[in-house]
Structure formats: structure tokens, C-alpha cells
Design an enzyme around this catalytic site. Structure first.
Site, mmCIF file in Angstrom:
data_model
loop_
_atom_site.group_PDB
_atom_site.id
_atom_site.type_symbol
_atom_site.label_atom_id
_atom_site.label_comp_id
_atom_site.label_asym_id
_atom_site.label_seq_id
_atom_site.Cartn_x
_atom_site.Cartn_y
_atom_site.Cartn_z
ATOM 1 N N HIS A 43 0.830 -1.202 -0.039
ATOM 2 C CA HIS A 43 0.144 -0.221 0.048
ATOM 3 C C HIS A 43 0.821 0.993 0.059
ATOM 4 O O HIS A 43 1.286 1.787 1.089
ATOM 5 C CB HIS A 43 -0.999 -0.211 1.089
ATOM 6 C CG HIS A 43 -1.819 1.041 1.338
ATOM 7 N ND1 HIS A 43 -3.108 0.932 1.788
ATOM 8 C CD2 HIS A 43 -2.173 2.269 0.584
ATOM 9 C CE1 HIS A 43 -3.824 1.940 1.756
ATOM 10 N NE2 HIS A 43 -3.230 2.954 0.947
ATOM 11 N N GLU A 75 -2.520 -1.579 -3.186
ATOM 12 C CA GLU A 75 -3.662 -0.884 -2.646
ATOM 13 C C GLU A 75 -3.370 0.369 -2.532
ATOM 14 O O GLU A 75 -2.285 0.685 -2.630
ATOM 15 C CB GLU A 75 -4.009 -1.762 -1.220
ATOM 16 C CG GLU A 75 -3.939 -3.144 -0.937
ATOM 17 C CD GLU A 75 -4.060 -3.423 0.642
ATOM 18 O OE1 GLU A 75 -3.849 -2.667 1.401
ATOM 19 O OE2 GLU A 75 -4.599 -4.473 0.916
ATOM 20 N N HIS A 199 -6.891 -7.271 7.390
ATOM 21 C CA HIS A 199 -6.943 -6.484 8.408
ATOM 22 C C HIS A 199 -7.093 -6.969 9.891
ATOM 23 O O HIS A 199 -8.020 -7.606 10.198
ATOM 24 C CB HIS A 199 -8.115 -5.231 8.552
ATOM 25 C CG HIS A 199 -7.224 -3.779 9.142
ATOM 26 N ND1 HIS A 199 -6.794 -2.937 8.326
ATOM 27 C CD2 HIS A 199 -7.162 -3.252 10.363
ATOM 28 C CE1 HIS A 199 -6.257 -1.905 8.791
ATOM 29 N NE2 HIS A 199 -6.504 -2.172 10.198
#
Length: 249
Positions: A43, A75, A199
Site C-alpha cells: 500500500h 492497494e 486487516h
């Protein structure tokens, strides 16, 4: 079978504490792939506090030259800079996340009703180079939201599992959260969307999630996996997480 993609942001964060090239993000990515991870996730935030843009060509080359058939998942919030970046790197999967630049980590999914038209246009753009598109989604089985997600043309949603991860010391709440995730996945699958999740997933909480969502395609795990790697090493940690996903290792 649920596949494991290893998120390397926490490794990059540790490296970035010093102006030195270790720990090697690409090197630990290689170990994760050797241990059977289906791919690598990053990310790259605008401030580069985690993965840096300079890391991405190295990881792209690692997969292309040493692990053909594995996947790169990038991401991020779909700003023009981000979209240009992924069009250059051409990851197999792009996961769109509604992050504010100042957020410490991703902590909520899209409002698909409000942002559906924009996400549809972005999804079409990303599919031009063959990317699979996944959209970060809250664990709420709201029919209007899931229908709006499906209408974007995205391939998958990624369920935000932070609230589930936060129930590590409360079994009753954990059961409630996993049911929310399962109900959301059921609604998405009924409309033809694949389902990812990520997550705060751990070896301890993965089995219940996989049992509730048998068609769960992929989990992307960084923080908990990196924490375990400090104790068990990256290769053994990847194997432990693969077993938690129901894989035979």
C-alpha cells in the site's frame, strides 16, 4: 481454498526507520513466496512511510522473473497519481481503498452508493491493462451498498476485518463480527462478486472466518504476520498462516 497474500508494509515501515536497505522488502517478499504465499501486497501511501514507489519495480521484477504465476496486489486511494502508478507497474490485482492521506491505516470501506459512478469509471480504466479490481468494504450486509458495489463492475470486494480482529479477547463479540462478515460475503457472492478479506487477521482468528466464508478467495495480511515473523521467521510464519487458511502445507 483461501489463498494468502503477504502485505509487506510493516516490513517497509521497519526499514524506513533508518536510511539503510534492510530489512529488505523484496528479500522478505521472496522468502514469503518461496514458502507458498500466492502473492505480495503493498500500500504505497503518498508520504511513503511504508512501501516506497521505488520498491514496486523490484517486486514486480521478483514475481515476473522468479515466481511467474504469483500475484502482485497494490492497494491505495485511487488518486490520479496512484492510477498512473499502477498502470505503470501493472499488478494482477488493484485494491481500491478510501484512505485519507493522514490515516495511520485503512479503517473503513467505501460508501458504494455515494461513490459508485466514480468507482465504475476507475474500475473500467484498470481493467484495460487486465487488472482484477477489488473494493474495500465494511462488514455490513446492506443490500443497497452491495448492489452498488456490484454495479461498479469490480471483480471482488475486500472485507474490512478490523472490527473482527479487535475482538481477540471476547469470544462472543468475535462470533457476532464473523457473522456480519459472513452475511456481507453471502450478499456479495449472490451478486457475482468474489470476496477477499484483510486487516488484523491472525493465525488464531482466521479459521473461524474461513469456516464461515468457504468461498473466501484471498486474505491479505501484514501486521499480525510480520509480528509473528519476528518470533517464527518469515517462512515458517507464512506456513502457519497458510495452515490457518485451511491449506495443506
Amino acid at each position: 481454498m483461501t489463498e494468502l497474500s503477504v502485505n509487506l508494509n510493516a516490513v517497509a515501515l521497519l526499514r524506513n526507520r533508518r536510511d539503510l536497505p534492510w530489512p529488505s522488502v523484496t528479500g522478505l517478499g521472496r522468502i514469503a513466496l518461496e514458502a507458498g504465499a500466492v502473492g505480495l501486497t503493498v500500500h504505497p501511501r503518498p508520504d511513503e512511510r511504508h512501501t516506497r514507489r521505488a520498491d514496486l519495480p523490484e517486486m514486480r521484477a521478483l514475481i515476473d522473473t522468479e515466481f511467474p504465476g504469483r500475484e502482485f496486489n497494490i492497494e491505495g486511494n485511487p488518486t490520479e497519481d496512484f492510477l498512473t502508478l499502477v498502470e505503470t507497474i501493472k499488478p494482477e490485482q488493484v485494491t481500491l481503498v478510501p484512505d485519507d492521506p493522514g490515516q495511520a491505516t485503512s479503517d473503513h470501506g467505501w460508501d458504494f452508493v455515494a461513490h459508485g459512478e466514480r468507482l465504475a469509471a476507475i474500475t473500467a480504466r484498470l481493467k484495460r491493462f487486465g487488472a482484477r479490481v477489488s473494493l474495500f468494504a465494511d462488514p455490513e450486509p446492506d443490500a443497497a451498498q452491495i448492489e452498488a458495489a456490484a454495479a461498479t463492475g469490480a471483480d471482488r470486494i475486500e472485507l474490512y476485518t478490523g472490527p473482527y480482529g479487535a475482538t481477540f479477547d471476547d469470544a462472543a463479540r468475535a462470533a457476532e463480527e464473523v457473522e456480519k462478515l459472513g452475511a456481507t460475503a453471502d450478499a456479495a457472492e449472490a451478486l457475482g462478486l468474489g470476496v477477499n478479506a484483510g486487516h488484523d487477521l491472525t493465525v488464531a482468528n482466521l479459521p473461524a472466518l474461513v469456516a464461515r466464508i468457504p468461498a473466501l478467495a484471498e486474505v491479505s495480511i501484514g501486521h499480525g504476520l510480520t509480528a509473528d515473523a519476528l518470533e517464527f521467521g518469515m517462512a515458517e510464519t507464512v506456513r502457519r498462516f497458510r495452515r490457518a487458511c485451511g491449506q495443506t502445507v
